[in-house]
Design an enzyme around this catalytic site. Structure first.
Site, PDB file in Angstrom:
ATOM      1  N   CYS A  65       0.560  -1.763  -0.368  1.00 18.00           N
ATOM      2  CA  CYS A  65       0.098   0.085  -0.545  1.00 18.00           C
ATOM      3  C   CYS A  65       0.874   1.193   0.061  1.00 18.00           C
ATOM      4  CB  CYS A  65      -0.653  -0.219   1.240  1.00 18.00           C
ATOM      5  SG  CYS A  65      -1.426   1.211   0.895  1.00 18.00           S
ATOM      6  N   CYS A  69       0.464   5.385   6.536  1.00 18.65           N
ATOM      7  CA  CYS A  69      -0.548   4.817   7.987  1.00 18.65           C
ATOM      8  C   CYS A  69       0.535   3.745   9.761  1.00 18.65           C
ATOM      9  CB  CYS A  69      -1.213   3.861   8.041  1.00 18.65           C
ATOM     10  SG  CYS A  69      -3.047   4.840   6.984  1.00 18.65           S
ATOM     11  N   CYS A  72       0.577   0.639  10.532  1.00 17.72           N
ATOM     12  CA  CYS A  72      -0.049  -0.964   9.057  1.00 17.72           C
ATOM     13  C   CYS A  72       1.003  -1.304   9.079  1.00 17.72           C
ATOM     14  CB  CYS A  72      -0.689   0.571   8.434  1.00 17.72           C
ATOM     15  SG  CYS A  72      -1.527  -0.853   6.971  1.00 17.72           S
ATOM     16  N   CYS A 110     -16.301  -9.454   6.149  1.00 13.14           N
ATOM     17  CA  CYS A 110     -15.527  -7.858   5.236  1.00 13.14           C
ATOM     18  C   CYS A 110     -14.768  -8.391   4.767  1.00 13.14           C
ATOM     19  CB  CYS A 110     -15.347  -6.491   6.213  1.00 13.14           C
ATOM     20  SG  CYS A 110     -16.472  -7.114   7.933  1.00 13.14           S
ATOM     21  N   CYS A 142     -19.077  -5.664   3.299  1.00 11.53           N
ATOM     22  CA  CYS A 142     -18.869  -5.357   3.532  1.00 11.53           C
ATOM     23  C   CYS A 142     -16.329  -5.190   2.893  1.00 11.53           C
ATOM     24  CB  CYS A 142     -18.775  -4.803   5.962  1.00 11.53           C
ATOM     25  SG  CYS A 142     -17.293  -3.198   5.833  1.00 11.53           S
ATOM     26  N   CYS A 202     -19.449   2.282   7.902  1.00 14.01           N
ATOM     27  CA  CYS A 202     -18.412   1.575   9.329  1.00 14.01           C
ATOM     28  C   CYS A 202     -17.652   1.989   9.447  1.00 14.01           C
ATOM     29  CB  CYS A 202     -18.438  -0.089   8.570  1.00 14.01           C
ATOM     30  SG  CYS A 202     -17.216  -0.891   9.286  1.00 14.01           S
ATOM     31  N   ARG A 274     -18.206  -2.560  17.172  1.00 20.19           N
ATOM     32  CA  ARG A 274     -16.922  -3.502  17.335  1.00 20.19           C
ATOM     33  C   ARG A 274     -16.014  -3.693  17.868  1.00 20.19           C
ATOM     34  NH1 ARG A 274     -20.024  -6.246  12.822  1.00 20.19           N
ATOM     35  NH2 ARG A 274     -21.542  -4.401  11.538  1.00 20.19           N
TER      36      ARG A 274
END
Length: 332
Positions: A65, A69, A72, A110, A142, A202, A274
């Site tokens: 990616c 972040c 991550c 998801c 999702c 979400c 969640r």
């Protein structure tokens, strides 16, 4: 002020959208037993306290990616992370895994792709096929695919997507300490596109990244300012991963997670909260405290994208401890 997804004039006026950061911080700092008592009362007023939804999460495209972040392991910026890249999975394989998750008791599936943004083309077409297939199984679907524009949101809605996950991660004030490759407004713009297409939001965040209690209150202030509130709010505890900038962070104290969930429940009474990343560091009793404080969904399965999650037998024991009660809730 930060712009929010499209306002709904028919929103239930008993649900507040005008919380101040000071109010939310004061709630979060209440004596723990009083905080849990208030949150539990709100939860029982709006939800079946015995209903806990099982959701399953699968990484359909892993690693590489371009975002940076700090938490991550999938970021291409964190070169010391030991994580193999995997291209987009074949829809047929994904749907077999969705069917397996359903057989194990999950009713929400998801799917996450490590993309910066959605782009037109064969990969997005494949995701559309995945969404349709999951819905054909009778499950909620999702996805989390990064930033997207209105036309992409409309295609996902047409395929029957239940919800789109796009977390705020943290407060507007602390955000620059966590990510520099996209702005807070970029996130809000994606949420607006999702809401405009009629897809459930979400949207939640992560605690334990070095933020203050004030930052946690500020993030909840943004979420609770959406009208309507996000239908789904994941509350994550940081899972430090070797090779990421936050690898040195100590695990989040379980009671801090309880406080965050209880405060989220009070400020967003009808949302599904969640209990997400970080459950592996929680004992059975701590998880039950989170459920008592207002959480009413857990991710089921041994992995959340690339980070560990409690093994299936641990969750079987958790639900057995909760007693012979309904353990599934269907989202509207």
């Amino acid at each position: 002020m930060y712009s929010h997804p499209t306002q709904n004039p028919a929103i239930d006026q008993t649900i507040r959208h005008d919380w101040s950061v000071d109010e939310i911080e004061a709630i979060c700092r209440l004596p723990l037993l009083e905080l849990m008592g208030r949150a539990s009362a709100v939860h029982r007023a709006h939800h079946d306290p015995n209903a806990v939804q099982k959701a399953s999460l699968l990484s359909i495209k892993t690693g590489g990616c371009p975002e940076d972040c700090a938490y991550c392991p999938q970021s291409a910026h964190h070169r010391e992370v030991k994580l193999g890249k995997e291209q987009l999975m074949d829809p047929g394989i994904v749907l077999k895994m969705a069917a397996r998750a359903k057989a194990a008791g999950a009713d929400r599936f998801c799917m996450g792709a490590a993309w910066r943004r959605v782009r037109d083309g064969a990969a997005f077409d494949a995701v559309i096929d995945m969404v349709r297939g999951v819905r054909d199984l009778g499950m909620e679907a999702c996805v989390t695919l990064g930033m997207l524009e209105t036309r992409h949101a409309e295609r996902l809605a047409g395929a029957g997507l239940t919800a789109y996950n796009h977390n705020l991660d943290t407060s507007p004030e602390y955000y620059s300490q966590i990510i520099s490759t996209r702005t807070y407004q970029d996130r809000l713009d994606t949420l607006a596109a999702v809401r405009g297409a009629g897809i459930d939001l979400c949207c939640g965040g992560i605690i334990g990244m070095g933020e203050s209690i004030r930052d946690r209150a500020s993030m909840l202030h943004v979420l609770a300012g959406f009208a309507p509130h996000p239908e789904s709010v994941p509350i994550n505890a940081l899972v430090p991963v070797a090779g990421t900038p936050l690898a040195h962070r100590a695990p989040v104290d379980a009671l801090e997670l309880v406080r965050m969930i209880a405060t989220a429940r009070i400020t967003m009474p009808k949302s599904t909260l969640r209990l997400s990343a970080g459950r592996t560091d929680l004992g059975r009793e701590a998880q039950i405290m989170c459920l008592m404080a207002g959480a009413n969904s857990v991710f089921y399965g041994e992995k959340l994208l690339t980070t560990p999650n409690p093994e299936e037998d641990c969750d079987t024991a958790l639900f057995a401890a909760l007693g012979p009660v309904p353990v599934s809730v269907t989202m509207a």
